[in-house]
Design a protein around this motif. Structure first.
Motif, PDB file in Angstrom:
ATOM      1  N   THR A  14       0.858  -1.182   0.000  1.00 47.05           N
ATOM      2  CA  THR A  14       0.000   0.000   0.000  1.00 47.05           C
ATOM      3  C   THR A  14       0.890   1.226   0.000  1.00 47.05           C
ATOM      4  OG1 THR A  14      -0.099   0.110   2.408  1.00 47.05           O
ATOM      5  CG2 THR A  14      -1.845  -1.132   1.301  1.00 47.05           C
ATOM      6  N   PHE A  15       0.301   2.345  -0.340  1.00 47.63           N
ATOM      7  CA  PHE A  15       1.052   3.588  -0.368  1.00 47.63           C
ATOM      8  C   PHE A  15       0.244   4.655   0.335  1.00 47.63           C
ATOM      9  CE2 PHE A  15       2.358   7.585  -2.496  1.00 47.63           C
ATOM     10  CZ  PHE A  15       3.677   7.584  -2.084  1.00 47.63           C
ATOM     11  N   GLU A  16       0.750   5.101   1.471  1.00 43.74           N
ATOM     12  CA  GLU A  16       0.117   6.164   2.241  1.00 43.74           C
ATOM     13  C   GLU A  16      -1.387   5.932   2.411  1.00 43.74           C
ATOM     14  OE1 GLU A  16       1.353   9.863   0.523  1.00 43.74           O
ATOM     15  OE2 GLU A  16       3.443   9.485   0.980  1.00 43.74           O
ATOM     16  N   ASN A  17      -1.746   4.722   2.799  1.00 44.98           N
ATOM     17  CA  ASN A  17      -3.133   4.324   3.040  1.00 44.98           C
ATOM     18  C   ASN A  17      -4.015   4.421   1.805  1.00 44.98           C
ATOM     19  OD1 ASN A  17      -2.701   3.712   5.795  1.00 44.98           O
ATOM     20  ND2 ASN A  17      -2.763   5.898   6.259  1.00 44.98           N
ATOM     21  N   SER A  18      -3.443   4.367   0.619  1.00 45.52           N
ATOM     22  CA  SER A  18      -4.208   4.416  -0.620  1.00 45.52           C
ATOM     23  C   SER A  18      -4.185   3.048  -1.284  1.00 45.52           C
ATOM     24  CB  SER A  18      -3.614   5.453  -1.579  1.00 45.52           C
ATOM     25  OG  SER A  18      -4.282   5.408  -2.818  1.00 45.52           O
ATOM     26  N   THR A  19      -5.292   2.664  -1.865  1.00 47.41           N
ATOM     27  CA  THR A  19      -5.355   1.422  -2.630  1.00 47.41           C
ATOM     28  C   THR A  19      -5.002   1.654  -4.093  1.00 47.41           C
ATOM     29  OG1 THR A  19      -7.700   1.786  -3.087  1.00 47.41           O
ATOM     30  CG2 THR A  19      -7.151   0.459  -1.145  1.00 47.41           C
ATOM     31  N   LEU A  21      -2.413   2.172  -6.277  1.00 49.93           N
ATOM     32  CA  LEU A  21      -0.982   2.136  -6.581  1.00 49.93           C
ATOM     33  C   LEU A  21      -0.675   2.707  -7.955  1.00 49.93           C
ATOM     34  CD1 LEU A  21      -0.030  -1.409  -5.259  1.00 49.93           C
ATOM     35  CD2 LEU A  21       0.210   0.790  -4.106  1.00 49.93           C
ATOM     36  N   GLY A  22      -1.569   2.479  -8.914  1.00 48.37           N
ATOM     37  CA  GLY A  22      -1.356   2.948 -10.277  1.00 48.37           C
ATOM     38  C   GLY A  22      -1.331   4.453 -10.413  1.00 48.37           C
ATOM     39  N   VAL A  23      -1.818   5.162  -9.425  1.00 53.12           N
ATOM     40  CA  VAL A  23      -1.761   6.623  -9.452  1.00 53.12           C
ATOM     41  C   VAL A  23      -0.321   7.092  -9.238  1.00 53.12           C
ATOM     42  CG1 VAL A  23      -2.475   8.716  -8.220  1.00 53.12           C
ATOM     43  CG2 VAL A  23      -4.144   6.928  -8.708  1.00 53.12           C
ATOM     44  N   PHE A  24       0.431   6.369  -8.454  1.00 53.11           N
ATOM     45  CA  PHE A  24       1.772   6.792  -8.048  1.00 53.11           C
ATOM     46  C   PHE A  24       2.894   6.124  -8.828  1.00 53.11           C
ATOM     47  CE2 PHE A  24      -1.088   7.142  -4.390  1.00 53.11           C
ATOM     48  CZ  PHE A  24      -1.020   8.508  -4.190  1.00 53.11           C
ATOM     49  N   ALA A  25       2.574   5.195  -9.730  1.00 51.99           N
ATOM     50  CA  ALA A  25       3.614   4.478 -10.466  1.00 51.99           C
ATOM     51  C   ALA A  25       3.131   4.147 -11.874  1.00 51.99           C
ATOM     52  CB  ALA A  25       3.987   3.193  -9.737  1.00 51.99           C
ATOM     53  N   ARG A  26       4.071   4.071 -12.802  1.00 56.54           N
ATOM     54  CA  ARG A  26       3.819   3.630 -14.173  1.00 56.54           C
ATOM     55  C   ARG A  26       4.852   2.565 -14.475  1.00 56.54           C
ATOM     56  NH1 ARG A  26      -0.067   2.958 -16.863  1.00 56.54           N
ATOM     57  NH2 ARG A  26      -0.762   5.042 -16.336  1.00 56.54           N
ATOM     58  N   LEU A  27       4.400   1.332 -14.662  1.00 58.77           N
ATOM     59  CA  LEU A  27       5.291   0.193 -14.875  1.00 58.77           C
ATOM     60  C   LEU A  27       5.181  -0.302 -16.309  1.00 58.77           C
ATOM     61  CD1 LEU A  27       7.159  -2.020 -13.698  1.00 58.77           C
ATOM     62  CD2 LEU A  27       5.075  -3.273 -13.082  1.00 58.77           C
ATOM     63  N   GLY A  74       1.583   8.006 -12.367  1.00 54.63           N
ATOM     64  CA  GLY A  74       0.897   6.932 -13.081  1.00 54.63           C
ATOM     65  C   GLY A  74      -0.359   7.394 -13.791  1.00 54.63           C
ATOM     66  N   ARG A  75      -1.001   8.369 -13.244  1.00 55.18           N
ATOM     67  CA  ARG A  75      -2.247   8.869 -13.823  1.00 55.18           C
ATOM     68  C   ARG A  75      -1.999   9.775 -15.025  1.00 55.18           C
ATOM     69  NH1 ARG A  75      -6.420  10.708  -9.614  1.00 55.18           N
ATOM     70  NH2 ARG A  75      -6.725   8.473  -9.591  1.00 55.18           N
ATOM     71  N   GLY A 119      -2.573   8.624 -18.603  1.00 53.73           N
ATOM     72  CA  GLY A 119      -2.671   7.257 -18.100  1.00 53.73           C
ATOM     73  C   GLY A 119      -4.105   6.779 -17.967  1.00 53.73           C
ATOM     74  N   ASN A 120      -5.048   7.700 -17.905  1.00 51.88           N
ATOM     75  CA  ASN A 120      -6.466   7.346 -17.856  1.00 51.88           C
ATOM     76  C   ASN A 120      -7.091   7.292 -19.244  1.00 51.88           C
ATOM     77  OD1 ASN A 120      -6.308   7.375 -15.084  1.00 51.88           O
ATOM     78  ND2 ASN A 120      -7.390   9.303 -14.830  1.00 51.88           N
ATOM     79  N   CYS A 121      -6.454   7.938 -20.230  1.00 50.07           N
ATOM     80  CA  CYS A 121      -7.041   8.086 -21.566  1.00 50.07           C
ATOM     81  C   CYS A 121      -6.442   7.164 -22.611  1.00 50.07           C
ATOM     82  CB  CYS A 121      -6.878   9.522 -22.048  1.00 50.07           C
ATOM     83  SG  CYS A 121      -7.683  10.731 -20.995  1.00 50.07           S
TER      84      CYS A 121
END
Length: 144
Positions: A14-19, A21-27, A74-75, A119-121
């Motif tokens: 988890t990252f800072e109590n957020s589910t 993960l894709g918001v904070f990383a691009r793999l 990531g977003r 990342g959303n589009c």
């Protein structure tokens, strides 16, 4: 019959109590962009960054960056082993940091796009992409 076998390693974190993960990383298969750690990183944040380093280690570069001064990398970006699209809010210094961290064959493109959450589009892999119908023609040409 041809059988396909996928080797997948799933790691829970988890990252800072957020589910999200894709918001904070691009793999991708050749690099990982990861949000820069906060100035005063919590123990939880430190574990998050350490896990990325442990999991990917020598296999692919993990580049800690911000985009437009934001940590939601990531977003707002999308990429594969060929290239990376970043929104117009990305600074020259951020593009330089990304370009230095990703493999040399990855082209980093800043796009002037009204829909800045790329990342959303856009979803893509190394051979195909699906894009939102409202993306600018120029952005679609770069994706192609």
């Amino acid at each position: 019959w041809l059988k396909l076998c996928f080797v997948v390693m799933a790691h829970r974190l988890t990252f800072e109590n957020s589910t999200e993960l894709g918001v904070f990383a691009r793999l991708t298969n050749s690099y990982c962009l990861l949000a820069q750690p906060p100035v005063e990183a919590t123990v939880e944040s430190q574990k998050f960054y350490a896990e990325f380093a442990r999991v990917f280690g020598d296999d692919l570069p993990v580049v800690q960056v911000s985009i437009g001064g934001n940590r939601i990398v990531g977003r707002v970006c999308v990429g594969n082993r060929h290239g990376l699209l970043v929104p117009s809010i990305t600074t020259d210094a951020e593009i330089a940091a990304i370009s230095q961290g990703v493999p040399g064959n990855v082209r980093v493109h800043r796009v002037e796009e009204r829909l800045s959450a790329l990342g959303n589009c856009i979803v893509c892999n190394d051979s195909m992409a699906l894009v939102h119908t409202d993306l600018d023609t120029e952005t679609v040409k770069i994706v192609e």
